[in-house]
Design an enzyme around this catalytic site. Sequence first.
Site, PDB file in Angstrom:
ATOM      1  N   SER A  86       0.799  -1.227   0.000  1.00  0.00           N
ATOM      2  CA  SER A  86       0.000   0.000   0.000  1.00  0.00           C
ATOM      3  C   SER A  86       0.831   1.277   0.000  1.00  0.00           C
ATOM      4  CB  SER A  86      -0.941   0.020   1.209  1.00  0.00           C
ATOM      5  OG  SER A  86      -0.212   0.127   2.419  1.00  0.00           O
ATOM      6  N   LYS A 156       0.882   4.719   6.789  1.00  0.00           N
ATOM      7  CA  LYS A 156       0.350   5.536   5.687  1.00  0.00           C
ATOM      8  C   LYS A 156       1.030   6.904   5.733  1.00  0.00           C
ATOM      9  CE  LYS A 156      -2.857   2.384   4.830  1.00  0.00           C
ATOM     10  NZ  LYS A 156      -2.764   1.513   3.623  1.00  0.00           N
TER      11      LYS A 156
END
Length: 303
Positions: A86, A156
């Site tokens: 990701s 993230k």
Amino acid sequence: MAVDARSGHDEPDERPGRHPGATSAVTDDSEHTTGGDDGSSEGSGTGQKKQRSFWKELPLLIGIALLLALLIKTFLVQAFSIPSASMQNTLQRGDRVLVDKLTPWFGSEPQRGEVVVFHDPGGWLEGEPTPTPNVLQKFLSFIGLMPSSEEKDLIKRTIAVAGDTVECKKGGPVKVNGKALDEPYIYPGNTPCDDQSFGPFKVPEDRIWVMGDHRQNSQDSRYHMEDKNGGFVPVDKVVGRAVVVAWPLSRWSTLPVPETFDQPGINKAAAAATTAAPAAMGLVGALPIVLWRRRLTSGRTAG
């Protein structure tokens, strides 16, 4: 008779072998050795005692080392493993990153552009398999020498912080406070948000908005806008900022904040918050030195 090296004259001693109040740079071996017929001395015995003392102290040294490792993991830095794609291409699956856990203790909060590790804020990893580590892996994870495989953490990039207005429309860029972000870190071939448009909306207090760099392969804030936090991540769930890719060595690199977040009018509040933490750390680090200097000065004055 003792010889005064300064004058070269012989002067009588008041007691055998020594001038009153004088010190001798040369000592008689008989004062330090008690050798027997076999020529042994206490010096060799002292060496044996020191060797035995080391082995006795070894468990204590190991205990102190483990305690320091645990403290470093808890308060300073911790290693984390990247399990997914990701954050490509910034981070690859299998990378090991070092996360700064110290600055949050001094009031620093996540800033725009930082790559952060955070605990699952509420069901983001629901259904994801959790590996079962062996005893050795558990121990190494406990003291911080190996990433934990049991904790459900995510990594993230922070896009917006409390008070920011964030949005992204199909075909357009991500905007923060009306400023379009130039995002060179996005995975090649991806678009900023075509698969999941959002906003505009204002980030609540003590919350951040996060997105993965591999936008078409990241279940980030965009996909959790219906949860209890509205897709935002509470600041108290943030473990720390990832600062270095430490392993494999071929991929060693730092993780700086991209220049796009330094645009005029977008980052004023963040700049003030960022400088506050280093200042506090500098104060804490300087305190022992100041106290030591004061004690040294006091000692000289008294003398």
